[in-house]
Motif scaffolding. Structure first.
Motif, short mmCIF file in Angstrom:
data_model
loop_
_atom_site.label_atom_id
_atom_site.label_comp_id
_atom_site.label_asym_id
_atom_site.label_seq_id
_atom_site.Cartn_x
_atom_site.Cartn_y
_atom_site.Cartn_z
N PHE A 237 0.82 -1.21 0.00
CA PHE A 237 0.00 0.00 0.00
C PHE A 237 0.85 1.26 0.00
O PHE A 237 0.52 2.24 -0.67
CB PHE A 237 -0.93 -0.02 1.22
CG PHE A 237 -1.89 1.14 1.26
CD1 PHE A 237 -3.06 1.10 0.53
CD2 PHE A 237 -1.61 2.26 2.04
CE1 PHE A 237 -3.96 2.17 0.58
CE2 PHE A 237 -2.49 3.32 2.09
CZ PHE A 237 -3.67 3.28 1.36
N VAL A 238 1.95 1.25 0.74
CA VAL A 238 2.81 2.44 0.81
C VAL A 238 3.85 2.46 -0.30
O VAL A 238 4.67 3.38 -0.36
CB VAL A 238 3.51 2.53 2.19
CG1 VAL A 238 2.49 2.64 3.30
CG2 VAL A 238 4.43 1.34 2.42
N GLY A 239 3.85 1.44 -1.16
CA GLY A 239 4.71 1.46 -2.33
C GLY A 239 6.07 0.84 -2.14
O GLY A 239 6.95 1.03 -2.99
N ILE A 240 6.28 0.10 -1.04
CA ILE A 240 7.58 -0.51 -0.79
C ILE A 240 7.61 -1.97 -1.23
O ILE A 240 8.67 -2.49 -1.57
CB ILE A 240 7.94 -0.40 0.71
CG1 ILE A 240 8.02 1.07 1.12
CG2 ILE A 240 9.27 -1.09 1.01
CD1 ILE A 240 8.33 1.27 2.59
N LEU A 253 -5.15 -1.70 -3.53
CA LEU A 253 -5.79 -0.72 -2.66
C LEU A 253 -5.13 0.65 -2.80
O LEU A 253 -5.80 1.68 -2.81
CB LEU A 253 -5.71 -1.18 -1.21
CG LEU A 253 -6.84 -2.07 -0.68
CD1 LEU A 253 -6.54 -2.48 0.75
CD2 LEU A 253 -8.17 -1.36 -0.76
N SER A 254 -3.82 0.67 -2.91
CA SER A 254 -3.10 1.93 -3.04
C SER A 254 -3.51 2.68 -4.31
O SER A 254 -3.71 3.90 -4.28
CB SER A 254 -1.60 1.67 -3.04
OG SER A 254 -0.88 2.88 -3.19
N PHE A 269 -13.30 -4.51 -3.09
CA PHE A 269 -13.05 -5.94 -3.29
C PHE A 269 -11.63 -6.36 -2.89
O PHE A 269 -11.48 -7.41 -2.25
CB PHE A 269 -13.36 -6.32 -4.73
CG PHE A 269 -14.83 -6.21 -5.05
CD1 PHE A 269 -15.75 -7.08 -4.48
CD2 PHE A 269 -15.30 -5.22 -5.89
CE1 PHE A 269 -17.10 -6.98 -4.75
CE2 PHE A 269 -16.65 -5.11 -6.17
CZ PHE A 269 -17.57 -5.98 -5.60
N PRO A 270 -10.57 -5.61 -3.19
CA PRO A 270 -9.26 -5.98 -2.60
C PRO A 270 -9.27 -5.91 -1.08
O PRO A 270 -8.65 -6.75 -0.41
CB PRO A 270 -8.30 -4.95 -3.21
CG PRO A 270 -8.97 -4.49 -4.46
CD PRO A 270 -10.43 -4.53 -4.16
N GLY A 271 -9.97 -4.91 -0.53
CA GLY A 271 -10.06 -4.82 0.93
C GLY A 271 -10.80 -5.99 1.54
O GLY A 271 -10.42 -6.51 2.60
#
Length: 298
Positions: A237-240, A253-254, A269-271
């Protein structure tokens, strides 16, 4: 004499089989445990066969269809489409393999490393225990997610680096658990008998102590699986973590957060997939704890 020798192993196998039957009966008596088992089984089945049967495999490979942008859920696109016209259902199903395998790898690596540290500290004690446990306490003082983010950022993007980063922040819990179990088991009569017969420390640990502490390790692994998947999604989600176009629940989600609430299906749906994974493994872990807890046996 030979009859007595044959009867001993037979009685041991019979007793073990009775314990497993009682455990399975207790597991079946818990509706929530059965629900957790069904959810986990479905997730595993989706992770194994889902990427091969998705309706739009070209979207999983990174293909786009701008003419189909932001289509709501329908018979053609069960979960709708995202900003690139990709089928969200195909991406969620394909992403289940990455999320589940990454979570499993995190738990297995952390369990192996933590078990090794905890077993050595608990068995030898004294300055070995003091040094290893102070290092473990130091790791526990650091927030696991922040530590994982720092390690992953230093190593660079990639699934392997992400798994290693999370595992290095996850092992202290296993080390503390195994240390306590080993300290209790090493005073048992069967361990003292093995030591009196000349067995060395590695043999005593591997053949006598660790097989008798495997139950709480399995329970902790099952309970940690959901949270490991959640941590994998958090890094994505934070891109790492995993980078697009590889589908992964956290990265999906990101990408969808900027389009809420107008195009809610891109995030819902991803959540929901993350929620089901965490919920299912927690229920299954609770059921396994009831089955494998020696104090619950009669």
């Amino acid at each position: 004499m030979s009859a007595a020798v044959e009867t001993g192993p037979r009685n041991a196998l019979s007793s073990r089989w009775q314990n497993w039957r009682r455990g399975a009966y207790r597991f079946r008596q818990s509706t929530l445990s059965i629900v957790g088992l069904v959810i986990v089984a479905l997730l595993i089945a989706v992770a194994l066969v889902g990427p091969y049967v998705v309706p739009h495999p070209e979207h999983v490979a990174g293909g786009v269809s701008t003419a189909m942008r932001f289509r709501p859920p329908s018979a053609q696109f069960w979960f709708g489409t995202n900003e690139l016209g990709q089928d969200v259902f195909s991406l969620v199903v394909a992403g289940s393999r990455i999320s589940l395998l990454a979570g499993l790898a995190v738990v297995v690596i952390a369990a192996i490393f933590g078990t090794l540290i905890g077993a050595v500290a608990g068995y030898f004690g004294r300055w070995v225990d003091e040094a290893l446990m102070r290092f473990t306490d130091l790791m526990l003082t650091l927030p696991s997610l922040i530590l994982a983010m720092a390690i992953a950022a230093a190593l660079g993007p990639g699934i392997g680096n992400m798994v290693f980063a999370i595992a290095m922040s996850w092992w202290p819990g296993f080390a503390r658990l195994v240390r306590g179990e080993v300290m209790a088991k090493k005073e048992e009569v069967f361990v003292q008998a093995a030591r009196a017969l000349g067995a060395g420390a590695p043999r005593i640990l591997m053949r006598h102590i660790l097989p008798n502490v495997i139950s709480p390790i399995i329970v902790k692994m099952s309970l940690d699986m959901g949270f490991a998947i959640l941590t994998v999604a958090s890094l994505g989600f934070v891109g790492i973590g995993v980078k697009p176009p590889t589908p992964e629940w956290g990265s999906l989600l990101s990408l969808a957060r900027g389009y809420m609430p107008d195009y809610w299906w891109t995030a819902i749906f991803p959540g929901m997939a993350i929620f089901l994974a965490v919920f299912g493994f927690n229920l299954l872990g609770d059921g396994l704890r009831d089955v494998l807890d020696p104090k619950a046996r009669r």
